[in-house]
Scaffold this motif. Structure first.
Motif, PDB file in Angstrom:
ATOM      1  N   LEU A 217     -17.237  34.060 -18.826  1.00  0.00           N
ATOM      2  CA  LEU A 217     -17.130  33.143 -17.613  1.00  0.00           C
ATOM      3  C   LEU A 217     -18.365  32.290 -17.346  1.00  0.00           C
ATOM      4  O   LEU A 217     -19.318  32.774 -17.597  1.00  0.00           O
TER       5      LEU A 217
ATOM      6  N   HIS B 153      -4.253  37.009 -18.736  1.00  0.00           N
ATOM      7  CA  HIS B 153      -5.005  37.916 -17.984  1.00  0.00           C
ATOM      8  C   HIS B 153      -4.394  38.263 -16.721  1.00  0.00           C
ATOM      9  O   HIS B 153      -3.662  37.396 -16.038  1.00  0.00           O
TER      10      HIS B 153
ATOM     11  N   ASP C  56      -0.932  31.671 -18.115  1.00  0.00           N
ATOM     12  CA  ASP C  56      -1.682  32.093 -16.849  1.00  0.00           C
ATOM     13  C   ASP C  56      -0.495  32.554 -15.754  1.00  0.00           C
ATOM     14  O   ASP C  56       0.147  31.794 -15.209  1.00  0.00           O
TER      15      ASP C  56
ATOM     16  N   ASN D 206      -1.432  35.188 -13.575  1.00  0.00           N
ATOM     17  CA  ASN D 206      -2.185  35.821 -12.893  1.00  0.00           C
ATOM     18  C   ASN D 206      -2.001  35.729 -11.494  1.00  0.00           C
ATOM     19  O   ASN D 206      -2.006  34.429 -10.659  1.00  0.00           O
TER      20      ASN D 206
ATOM     21  N   ARG E  86       3.626  32.242 -10.451  1.00  0.00           N
ATOM     22  CA  ARG E  86       3.074  31.693 -11.893  1.00  0.00           C
ATOM     23  C   ARG E  86       4.034  32.004 -13.206  1.00  0.00           C
ATOM     24  O   ARG E  86       3.992  31.624 -14.122  1.00  0.00           O
TER      25      ARG E  86
ATOM     26  N   GLY F 285      -8.634  26.964  -9.097  1.00  0.00           N
ATOM     27  CA  GLY F 285      -9.943  26.490  -9.429  1.00  0.00           C
ATOM     28  C   GLY F 285      -9.880  25.316 -10.451  1.00  0.00           C
ATOM     29  O   GLY F 285     -10.588  24.435 -10.625  1.00  0.00           O
TER      30      GLY F 285
ATOM     31  N   ALA G 149      -3.658  26.743 -15.118  1.00  0.00           N
ATOM     32  CA  ALA G 149      -4.451  27.180 -14.118  1.00  0.00           C
ATOM     33  C   ALA G 149      -5.473  27.859 -14.524  1.00  0.00           C
ATOM     34  O   ALA G 149      -6.577  28.113 -13.759  1.00  0.00           O
ATOM     35  N   ALA G 150      -5.862  28.179 -15.843  1.00  0.00           N
ATOM     36  CA  ALA G 150      -7.249  28.852 -16.393  1.00  0.00           C
ATOM     37  C   ALA G 150      -8.102  27.711 -17.332  1.00  0.00           C
ATOM     38  O   ALA G 150      -8.572  28.200 -17.911  1.00  0.00           O
TER      39      ALA G 150
ATOM     40  N   TYR H  63     -13.776  38.989 -10.147  1.00  0.00           N
ATOM     41  CA  TYR H  63     -13.852  39.647 -11.446  1.00  0.00           C
ATOM     42  C   TYR H  63     -14.349  40.986 -11.313  1.00  0.00           C
ATOM     43  O   TYR H  63     -14.718  41.586 -12.531  1.00  0.00           O
TER      44      TYR H  63
ATOM     45  N   ARG I  77      -8.318  40.295 -20.757  1.00  0.00           N
ATOM     46  CA  ARG I  77      -9.678  40.505 -20.164  1.00  0.00           C
ATOM     47  C   ARG I  77     -10.161  42.122 -20.329  1.00  0.00           C
ATOM     48  O   ARG I  77     -11.246  42.077 -19.637  1.00  0.00           O
TER      49      ARG I  77
ATOM     50  N   ASP J  54     -16.052  30.218  -7.344  1.00  0.00           N
ATOM     51  CA  ASP J  54     -15.204  29.081  -7.762  1.00  0.00           C
ATOM     52  C   ASP J  54     -15.294  28.038  -6.566  1.00  0.00           C
ATOM     53  O   ASP J  54     -15.752  26.856  -6.915  1.00  0.00           O
TER      54      ASP J  54
ATOM     55  N   HIS K  24     -10.144  25.751 -16.613  1.00  0.00           N
ATOM     56  CA  HIS K  24     -11.545  25.428 -16.500  1.00  0.00           C
ATOM     57  C   HIS K  24     -12.302  26.715 -16.817  1.00  0.00           C
ATOM     58  O   HIS K  24     -13.415  26.646 -16.847  1.00  0.00           O
ATOM     59  N   ARG K  25     -11.600  27.423 -17.418  1.00  0.00           N
ATOM     60  CA  ARG K  25     -12.173  28.778 -18.151  1.00  0.00           C
ATOM     61  C   ARG K  25     -12.578  28.850 -19.589  1.00  0.00           C
ATOM     62  O   ARG K  25     -11.680  28.329 -20.342  1.00  0.00           O
TER      63      ARG K  25
ATOM     64  N   LYS L 173     -12.333  33.490  -3.515  1.00  0.00           N
ATOM     65  CA  LYS L 173     -12.972  33.486  -5.070  1.00  0.00           C
ATOM     66  C   LYS L 173     -14.092  32.474  -4.732  1.00  0.00           C
ATOM     67  O   LYS L 173     -14.160  31.190  -4.827  1.00  0.00           O
TER      68      LYS L 173
HETATM   69  C1  3PG Z   1      -6.759  31.382 -11.263  1.00  0.00           C
HETATM   70  O1  3PG Z   1      -6.215  32.421 -10.505  1.00  0.00           O
HETATM   71  O2  3PG Z   1      -7.570  30.420 -10.971  1.00  0.00           O
HETATM   72  C2  3PG Z   1      -6.703  31.508 -12.746  1.00  0.00           C
HETATM   73  O3  3PG Z   1      -5.891  32.371 -12.968  1.00  0.00           O
HETATM   74  C3  3PG Z   1      -8.121  31.746 -13.258  1.00  0.00           C
HETATM   75  O4  3PG Z   1      -8.211  32.977 -12.970  1.00  0.00           O
HETATM   76  P1  3PG Z   1      -9.988  33.463 -12.783  1.00  0.00           P
HETATM   77  O5  3PG Z   1     -10.556  32.816 -11.904  1.00  0.00           O
HETATM   78  O6  3PG Z   1      -9.925  34.990 -12.626  1.00  0.00           O
HETATM   79  O7  3PG Z   1     -10.681  33.070 -14.110  1.00  0.00           O
END
Ligand code: 3PG
Length: 416
Positions: free
Chosen positions: A129, A63, A23, A25, A40, A391, A163-164, A70, A121, A216, A166-167, A213
């Protein structure tokens, strides 16, 4: 094996093709697509370095979204350059995720080399999601293009993307159905640390939920309030604006337009319902700030001019939040209180972060923007635990099994 999940210690990766989900992101400047932070990317270096030094052929999947949830996705090309710098050797990059170009690049890898694929993505199927209810089971995820094209090229799947976690998406939960799987070093550290932290959080336990977010934040808020993990939730940023709007409080037409244009109008009803049920534990701002002619201006609720866009909590609210944080024993923070990147709208975030540094409470902070704010204020050493996940951290705190943890446990049974 820890928590029923295999670790890198359980595998000899020399000469093996390792499909590794990370992750990276990061907050991105919407106008230029430039990364605003690289924390990260730095955090996943230990796993990537270890794989490379042990002679694996490492294929990184990641991603990159934008700062408004999103709606936009960006290429991972800049991330490859940053990662190369941190590692001190070239990370190859390819403008493809799982098509012929990507697959050939994977096959061409030599021992010790690292390849980063483009943003996973960009594949529609990766956008399953849970918020959009396009849920696929893990078995269905294993049959998606991205997994079915890449898995045959891999010997091992490693997930380092706590960090991801939960996806519920193919590159996070699909490969574990087909390949022996392990968690990477960052995942291992974060999962184990946060698990032990959460066994007995000391009370009062305060959550600070802000940021942009929204889905979330609302999901997490409902969970931590209904499960009783949160004694209080202090609201900031867009989350606070939506709650105020739900109570019929004027927050300025600019703020309302932003909520509506971003399709967050439905959250006003959710906020109303949550506030009716848990209003005694949800703390809303008593004042807001906006920018006029480049200068910060503040106003109490009820005296907010019609045409403004609120960009921060006001200084009275910041003082109240500071007191709450100083009185708490455990504080979890996810998301800034305003547009902290700009001077006129940073006060709320700066004050909250200073309180986090000053309190005796155990402080846990997560998420890309929160880490960026911590770096900005030079407080990295004064926070109890900084988690790359935002999240993911809060969802984990709710006691639910994270989809990726479930998938990795399944992956631990493959190839035994
Ligand atoms: C985050 O930034 O919390 C993670 O990378 C998950 O990203 P997302 O919220 O876009 O799924």
């Amino acid at each position: 094996m820890r928590f029923g999940i295999r670790t890198l210690d359980d595998f000899d990766v020399r000469g093996k093709t390792v499909l590794c989900r990370i992750d990276i992101n990061q907050p991105v400047d919407r106008a230029t697509g430039k990364l605003k932070s690289t924390n990260r990317i730095r955090a996943c270096v230990p796993t990537v370095r270890e794989l490379s030094e042990k002679g694996a052929r490492t294929v990184l999947m990641a991603h990159q979204g934008s700062d408004i949830e999103y709606k936009n996705y960006y290429t991972t090309k800049p991330h490859a350059a940053v990662l190369s710098e941190y590692l001190g050797f070239e990370v190859k990059w390819i403008e493809d995720v799982c098509g012929p170009l990507a697959r050939q690049a994977v096959k061409d890898l030599k021992d010790g080399e690292v390849l980063l694929l483009d943003n996973v993505r960009f594949m529609a199927e990766e956008q399953t999601l849970f918020e959009t209810k396009l849920c696929l089971t893990h078995e269905e995820q294993a049959r998606t293009q991205v997994v079915s094209k890449l898995a045959p090229l891999g010997d091992l799947y490693v997930c380092d993307a706590f960090a991801a976690a939960h996806r519920d998406q193919p590159t996070l939960c699909g490969f574990e159905q087909l390949l022996p799987s392990a968690m990477g070093r960052l995942f291992e550290k974060e999962y184990c640390t946060v698990s032990s932290l959460m066994e007995e959080p000391q009370r009062p336990c305060v959550f600070v939920l802000g940021g942009a977010k929204i889905s979330d934040a609302f999901l997490m808020m409902r969970t931590v309030l209904s499960k009783g993990s949160a004694d209080k939730v202090l609201t900031g940023g867009l989350v606070a604006n939506i709650f105020l709007a739900s109570q019929g409080v004027g927050i300025g037409s600019g703020s309302m337009d932003f909520i509506m244009k971003s399709n967050y109008g439905g959250f006003i009803d959710v906020a109303r319902e949550l506030y009716a049920q848990y209003g005694d534990r949800i703390v809303l701002p008593s004042d807001l700030a906006w920018v006029d002619g480049g200068e910060r201006v503040e106003g109490r609720l009820g005296a907010i001019p019609e045409e403004i866009s609120a960009v921060d909590i006001g200084s009275r609210t910041a003082s109240v939040y500071r007191e709450e944080i100083l009185a708490a024993k455990t504080v979890f923070v996810n998301g800034p209180a305003g547009v902290f990147e700009q001077e006129p709208s940073e006060l709320g975030t700066r004050e909250i972060w200073q309180a986090l540094a000053d309190t005796d409470a155990f402080t846990v902070l997560g998420g890309g923007d929160s880490i960026t704010a911590t770096e900005k204020y030079g407080l990295m050493d004064r926070i109890g635990y900084v988690c790359t996940g935002g999240g993911a951290l809060i969802r984990f705190l709710s006691g639910e099994e994270l989809p990726v943890v479930k998938a990795l446990r399944h992956g631990a049974t493959i190839g035994e």
